[in-house]
Design a protein around this motif. Structure first.
Motif, mmCIF file in Angstrom:
data_model
loop_
_atom_site.group_PDB
_atom_site.id
_atom_site.type_symbol
_atom_site.label_atom_id
_atom_site.label_comp_id
_atom_site.label_asym_id
_atom_site.label_seq_id
_atom_site.Cartn_x
_atom_site.Cartn_y
_atom_site.Cartn_z
ATOM 1 N N PRO A 131 0.834 -1.209 0.000
ATOM 2 C CA PRO A 131 0.000 0.000 0.000
ATOM 3 C C PRO A 131 0.865 1.255 0.000
ATOM 4 C CG PRO A 131 -0.399 -1.340 1.977
ATOM 5 C CD PRO A 131 0.644 -2.037 1.185
ATOM 6 N N ASP A 132 0.323 2.280 -0.654
ATOM 7 C CA ASP A 132 0.985 3.582 -0.613
ATOM 8 C C ASP A 132 0.695 4.208 0.730
ATOM 9 O OD1 ASP A 132 0.671 4.653 -4.003
ATOM 10 O OD2 ASP A 132 2.466 4.376 -2.785
ATOM 11 N N ILE A 133 1.707 4.647 1.440
ATOM 12 C CA ILE A 133 1.406 5.345 2.682
ATOM 13 C C ILE A 133 2.093 6.705 2.647
ATOM 14 C CG2 ILE A 133 0.949 3.359 4.152
ATOM 15 C CD1 ILE A 133 3.681 3.170 4.955
ATOM 16 N N PRO A 134 1.483 7.651 3.314
ATOM 17 C CA PRO A 134 2.069 8.985 3.285
ATOM 18 C C PRO A 134 3.331 9.022 4.132
ATOM 19 C CG PRO A 134 0.195 8.943 4.763
ATOM 20 C CD PRO A 134 0.267 7.591 4.128
ATOM 21 N N SER A 135 4.126 10.018 3.858
ATOM 22 C CA SER A 135 5.325 10.205 4.648
ATOM 23 C C SER A 135 4.897 10.621 6.042
ATOM 24 C CB SER A 135 6.181 11.306 4.011
ATOM 25 O OG SER A 135 7.303 11.550 4.797
ATOM 26 N N GLN A 136 5.102 9.773 7.018
ATOM 27 C CA GLN A 136 4.716 10.132 8.377
ATOM 28 C C GLN A 136 5.754 9.576 9.329
ATOM 29 O OE1 GLN A 136 1.414 6.572 8.649
ATOM 30 N NE2 GLN A 136 1.385 8.094 10.244
ATOM 31 N N GLN A 146 12.382 6.992 15.868
ATOM 32 C CA GLN A 146 11.515 7.715 14.956
ATOM 33 C C GLN A 146 11.691 7.114 13.574
ATOM 34 O OE1 GLN A 146 9.523 10.430 16.042
ATOM 35 N NE2 GLN A 146 10.071 9.459 17.953
ATOM 36 N N VAL A 147 10.606 6.767 12.928
ATOM 37 C CA VAL A 147 10.664 6.098 11.632
ATOM 38 C C VAL A 147 9.729 6.789 10.663
ATOM 39 C CG1 VAL A 147 10.016 3.983 10.438
ATOM 40 C CG2 VAL A 147 11.198 3.852 12.595
ATOM 41 N N ASP A 148 10.188 7.051 9.446
ATOM 42 C CA ASP A 148 9.284 7.511 8.396
ATOM 43 C C ASP A 148 8.800 6.258 7.682
ATOM 44 O OD1 ASP A 148 8.244 8.250 5.859
ATOM 45 O OD2 ASP A 148 9.296 10.153 5.952
ATOM 46 N N PHE A 149 7.503 5.948 7.845
ATOM 47 C CA PHE A 149 7.011 4.671 7.345
ATOM 48 C C PHE A 149 6.968 4.603 5.828
ATOM 49 C CE2 PHE A 149 6.501 2.188 10.996
ATOM 50 C CZ PHE A 149 6.155 3.034 12.042
ATOM 51 N N ARG A 150 6.860 5.740 5.204
ATOM 52 C CA ARG A 150 6.892 5.710 3.739
ATOM 53 C C ARG A 150 8.286 5.323 3.266
ATOM 54 N NH1 ARG A 150 7.569 10.112 0.304
ATOM 55 N NH2 ARG A 150 7.101 9.656 -1.873
ATOM 56 N N ASP A 189 26.416 10.064 6.569
ATOM 57 C CA ASP A 189 25.519 9.585 5.521
ATOM 58 C C ASP A 189 24.480 8.661 6.128
ATOM 59 O OD1 ASP A 189 27.916 7.233 4.357
ATOM 60 O OD2 ASP A 189 25.868 6.664 4.894
ATOM 61 N N ALA A 190 23.252 8.773 5.603
ATOM 62 C CA ALA A 190 22.117 8.017 6.133
ATOM 63 C C ALA A 190 21.829 6.809 5.257
ATOM 64 C CB ALA A 190 20.872 8.915 6.174
ATOM 65 N N GLY A 191 22.646 6.570 4.236
ATOM 66 C CA GLY A 191 22.252 5.591 3.235
ATOM 67 C C GLY A 191 21.199 6.242 2.349
ATOM 68 N N ALA A 192 20.373 5.442 1.754
ATOM 69 C CA ALA A 192 19.485 5.929 0.705
ATOM 70 C C ALA A 192 18.267 6.706 1.190
ATOM 71 C CB ALA A 192 19.024 4.753 -0.155
ATOM 72 N N PHE A 193 17.946 6.636 2.462
ATOM 73 C CA PHE A 193 16.806 7.368 3.005
ATOM 74 C C PHE A 193 17.266 8.134 4.228
ATOM 75 C CE2 PHE A 193 13.557 5.438 0.379
ATOM 76 C CZ PHE A 193 14.097 4.204 0.028
ATOM 77 N N LYS A 194 16.633 9.267 4.494
ATOM 78 C CA LYS A 194 17.055 10.135 5.580
ATOM 79 C C LYS A 194 17.032 9.407 6.920
ATOM 80 C CE LYS A 194 12.393 11.986 6.276
ATOM 81 N NZ LYS A 194 11.681 11.262 5.218
ATOM 82 N N GLY A 195 17.834 9.912 7.833
ATOM 83 C CA GLY A 195 17.794 9.380 9.186
ATOM 84 C C GLY A 195 19.086 8.735 9.648
#
Lengths: 81, 754, 160
Positions: free
Chosen positions: B77-82, B90-94, B329-335
């Motif tokens: 499923p598509d989920i919004p950036s949250q 803290q996790v951005d599920f998207r 560096d965070a790798g490919a996604f922020k954080g």
């Protein structure tokens, strides 16, 4: 009066103010007072923010009590591994 | 609060209860579980560091006999950036969803983009080869410098740097900037007699757990799902799978297997959502296990980084100011854990003026995951190396220089709040007085010291203590045991119940058999789950006293609990025989029913743990090879519940840090492909690389915990990077600022200095 | 693909199984015979978690084909304890807390047992080099080495 201490990073949004006296209450009450005084902080204190109250770091802080002589800092939420 | 308490069980070294199963091979780890009718799942992974997915055709795979289900990103499923919190972090599920299965872009060599389930591993592997993918290869970036360079290829078109005023209008690879600190560094440097500044770099390293990720998932026809997996947090897996798949948490039961190492790398999900979806699609259980190459290519390593540190001090060694910039560096996604890096660098020291800038940068490498004190070893490498240089410059002993500036109770930390009772000074004292520090050195040998700090964690834990009819007790908790914590929990229950630890059975429950627990990590289990166990056991003791009072027909305050027995102190003229826990358990039915205690809490009163290490190295000037010839780790544990496992944490963390300093690094080719995704060329320390690692446990009790406990698991990895680099400096005269100190690099440095 | 019928001896007992030509001994032990005590850490012979003894020699079972077990004698972790009595190496691992997560432990125990059968008084250095093919990420090896040296002492009849 409790005291909120702003780090250098947050001072960008408080016109350089480092310390703010607030009425004691819950952390939520304190944040409301902080935002009323420094609206620029809106959206800078997000769900990723933890606080320390008198030196103790608390991750889900909103309902914690801040006493009449307490010192509160906003901190990034840190996780371990 | 508990300094004077005499413990009967705490501090002893019983054999761990799950030990027998582990030395006989009976313990069940992630890949040791099977279900009837099980399919085998495999993941198709990108061979490109950065590419647009033009098309994926899975029909040829589905046509292969034995293939029962195929997934691509569009099936999630598509989920919004949250940003959500699910376990500790803290996790951005998207972002998480896009990492688990790529959508329109692949962002690193190894990025998952499809998955299949088939009747045998061989057929699953063949099915992967039949999937046809058309890629549009894009240029890639692998370091923070490359990612931040003008004109660098952008990973996320919707990434606009947060924390810069005004918000930029052009996307970049800098996800965010945060500033920490207090005072005015300009003032701090004006007050200084000596100012030093250096830049350091570290490479991408992996947690290196020996057990690859593994899961068996079954989606039932009624929508109820079961997941067996090796994880640091069963409740985290439940929450993340529910989020990613659009399910309710009540539909997923997660059973944590024994876990073969985590170190933070198993605090997220990779295979679990895929296995669940494949099971739902195929109608059969699905088992998925990563091979070692996949573990390196596609499960979170930690950041590579650039660290710039500037430190000013007076002639007498007093620190006056610091200015730090951290680029992780965070790798490919922020954080990335850059903020923790910023909060821990120089945290052991009093510094009146300090500014720390933290930058979180994305690159075409696997999304980073937590790795033992995430962020801290990297920044400590810079800070502790520079302090060593300062000691040289001032002609001061390196421990003396640290003592002079050491934080203690009431000192304002670099990250803001004032410290409560801490044990840094005591730790340094113990280091200085250790015989290692004054032992003579041989030719080509050098000695380095370094200190380290980690906050530790508290968070949510639940535990139950159930008394069996024979007076033994079962302690059920919900934090997977990665280092022997079950033994410590049993000791705490034994101490409260005052019965032998052999009569306690500690078990780890699943998401349906124990109350909510945040995951194992953050050095929190002995502290927080321990607190829950203590409270649950105290609840049991209160009940036992009540039962005795009932039997004796006396007031509750006339019953004392001592040595595992109820003792009547006010028997209305009579002195009944004491009732043991076994006596009371046997009569439980008559006196009110089963005796069980439970506790659920958010642990408060976290106490940080300081450590300091001494490392002796010998450098071979012909090959550049650095050998660690002696190592001592000192750390404040508050109160060591089971000293053997505290020592084990110290030794294990030190070994990982030594590997990080000397040998470990991700190596990429010009196409951005990982060249060393295996233990042969990703070289972690082996038994012949290391000496015995001496440990000293300092106990400065955490006043906020009933036994004085401080978490210990993470601090040990923080000092070694600089301890090794400082030792090499003293052995060779050369200051190395770039890790790892592999033989070619060391040789080059030695020869350049000639 | 037709499967190969293999007759072998495992931990002193006769055993037989069917396997595909390409299946490794590790896969056969775990997936066909249910002997999951032997672990896969890497699949390429670099970590030692899959260590077994084959005709008295230590091998990485991920580098041996299942079919190669024909007519040979295998020793796995499941066979180390005898009749409910732990081998001194196992007992010392427990006493010295030489395991944290425990996944590398079976490989270490099989390898250490073999060492002590060949050399009853190994030095620390000899022990470290013998076990250099067994990776551990949790312990830093200190307590493992102490456990093995202590087991050696016990087998020699000395108490440590």
């Amino acid at each position: 009066m409790a005291t909120v201490v702003f780090s250098r990073g947050l001072q960008q949004y408080t016109a350089g103010t480092e310390r703010l006296e607030v009425e004691p209450g819950t952390v939520r009450d304190v944040i409301a007072q902080v935002l009323a005084r420094f609206p620029a902080l809106e959206n800078r204190l997000d769900s990723g923010t933890a606080v320390s109250i008198d030196g103790e770091i608390i991750n889900e802080p909103l309902l914690e009590r801040v006493g009449p002589t307490s010192e509160l800092h906003f901190l990034p939420s840190i996780s371990g591994g | 609060m508990s300094e004077e308490r005499k413990f009967r069980w705490i501090g002893t070294r019983p054999i761990r209860h799950d030990g027998l199963d582990k030395v006989t091979g009976r313990a069940n780890f992630g890949a040791d579980f099977s279900l009837p009718g099980m399919l085998h799942g495999r993941v198709l992974r990108s061979p490109h560091a950065h590419a647009r997915i033009v098309s994926i055709d899975t029909r040829p795979a589905l046509a292969l006999e034995g293939v029962k289900a195929v997934l691509v990103g569009a099936d999630l499923p598509d989920i919004p950036s949250q940003i959500g919190s699910g376990g500790e972090q803290q996790v951005d599920f998207r972002d998480l969803s896009h990492n688990v299965l790529a959508r329109d872009k692949v962002l690193y060599d190894g990025h998952a983009l499809a998955a299949v389930a088939a009747t045998s591993p061989r057929i699953a592997a063949e099915a992967l080869e039949r999937i046809v993918v058309e890629y549009q290869v894009l240029p890639h970036v692998l370091t923070v410098d490359e990612a931040m360079a003008p004109g660098a290829p952008i990973l996320h078109e919707d990434m606009f740097t947060k924390g810069i005023e005004p918000t930029p209008s052009e996307p970049s690879n800098v996800a965010g900037r945060v500033e920490l600190g207090h005072g005015d560094p300009e003032q701090g440097f004006a007050d200084a007699d000596v100012i030093l500044e250096r830049e350091f770099t570290t490479q991408t390293v992996h947690q290196g757990y020996i057990e690859p990720h593994a899961v068996v998932a079954r989606a039932g026809e009624d929508g109820q799902c079961m997941v067996w997996c090796c994880t640091q947090g069963a409740f985290m897996v439940r929450a993340y799978c529910a989020k990613l798949l659009g399910l309710d948490v009540s539909q997923i039961k997660v059973i944590p297997s024994e876990i073969g190492g985590g170190f933070g790398g198993k605090t997220t999900v990779y295979l679990e959502p895929l296995a669940l979806l494949l099971s739902r699609k195929s109608g059969r259980p699905v088992k998925m296990v990563m091979d070692r190459g996949e573990v390196f290519r596609a499960s979170g390593p930690t950041s590579g980084a650039r660290v710039r540190v500037k430190l000013g001090a007076k002639r007498d060694g007093t620190f006056t100011g610091a200015d730090v910039s951290l680029y992780y560096d965070a790798g490919a996604f922020k954080g990335s854990p850059v903020m923790a890096g910023g909060m821990t660098i120089l945290a052991p020291y009093k510094i009146p003026h300090v500014k720390i800038e933290c930058f979180d940068v994305v690159v075409n490498k696997p999304k980073v995951a937590a790795y033992r004190a995430p962020g801290a070893p990297i920044s400590a490498f810079g800070g502790e190396s520079l302090i060593d240089e300062l000691a040289d410059e001032l002609g001061m002993d390196p421990i003396e220089l640290r003592m002079k500036n050491a934080v203690s109770e009431g000192t304002k930390a670099v990250y803001g709040p004032k410290f409560r009772r801490i044990g840094f000074e005591e730790t340094l004292e113990a280091l200085r007085s250790h015989p290692h520090y004054s032992a003579p050195l041989g030719p080509n040998q050098g000695r380095g010291v370094a200190a380290g700090f980690w906050f530790n964690g508290g968070m949510q834990s639940s535990a139950s203590v159930n008394v069996n009819e024979d007076g033994t007790a079962v302690v059920i908790s919900g934090c997977p045991d990665i280092g022997g914590s079950r033994a410590s929990l049993a000791l705490m229950a034994a101490e409260e119940l005052q019965i032998p630890v052999e009569r306690i059975r500690p078990v780890v429950g699943d998401t349906e058999t124990v109350g909510y627990n945040d995951l194992t990590g953050g050095s929190r289990v002995t502290f927080a789950t321990g607190m829950a166990v203590i409270q649950a056991a105290q609840d049991v003791v209160a009940q036992l006293r009540k039962r005795a009072a009932k039997i004796w027909e006396v007031e509750l305050d006339g019953v004392r609990w001592e040595d595992g027995r109820a003792i009547c102190t006010n028997g209305n003229g009579e002195t009944p025989e004491p009732l043991t826990i076994r006596d009371l358990a046997r009569r439980a039915a008559r006196t009110g029913g089963p005796i069980a205690g439970t506790a659920s809490l958010t642990a408060r009163g976290i106490g940080p743990s300081f450590g300091a290490h001494i490392c002796d190295v010998e450098v071979d000037r012909e090959t550049g090879r650095v050998s660690v010839v002696r190592y001592t780790a000192v750390q404040d544990a508050g109160k060591a519940i089971h000293p053997s496992y505290v020592e084990g944490q110290m030794q294990g963390g030190a070994a990982q840090g030594i590997g990080w300093a000397l040998n470990e690094a991700y190596l990429y080719d010009e196409n951005g492909r990982l060249e060393n995704p295996g233990f042969l060329d990703y070289r972690i320390p082996v038994a012949s690389d290391l000496p015995m690692i001496d440990t000293v446990i300092v106990e400065v009790a955490n006043p906020m915990h009933p036994y004085g406990v401080r978490g210990v698991g993470e601090t040990p990895i923080v000092p070694p990077l600089a301890a090794v680099a400082n030792a090499v400096r003293h052995a060779t005269g050369v200051r190395f600022c770039d890790l790892p100190l592999s033989p070619p690099r060391v040789l080059e440095g030695i020869e350049a200095a000639r | 693909m037709s499967r190969i019928h293999v007759e072998t001896t495992i931990n002193g007992e006769p055993a037989e199984f069917l396997c595909e030509p390409h299946q490794t001994l590790l896969e056969v032990l775990r997936d066909e015979l249910g002997l999951t005590g032997t672990k896969e850490g890497c699949g390429t012979g670099d970590c030692g978690a899959c260590t077994v003894s084959l005709d008295g020699r230590l091998v990485c079972s991920c580098l041996v084909l299942g079919a190669e077990a024909t007519g040979r004698s295998l020793g796995t972790i499941e066979g180390v304890a005898q009749d409910e009595r732990l081998h001194p190496v196992q007992q010392k691992f427990l006493e010295h807390a030489a395991l944290q997560c425990g996944v590398c432990t079976p490989g270490f125990i099989v390898a250490a047992k073999d060492l002590l059968e060949r050399n009853s008084d190994p030095s620390e250095e000899e022990t470290r080099y013998w076990l250099a093919g067994n990776l551990c990420r949790c312990t830093g090896y200190d307590k493992i080495i102490r456990a093995v040296l202590d087991a050696a002492a016990e087998l020699r009849g000395e108490s440590a």
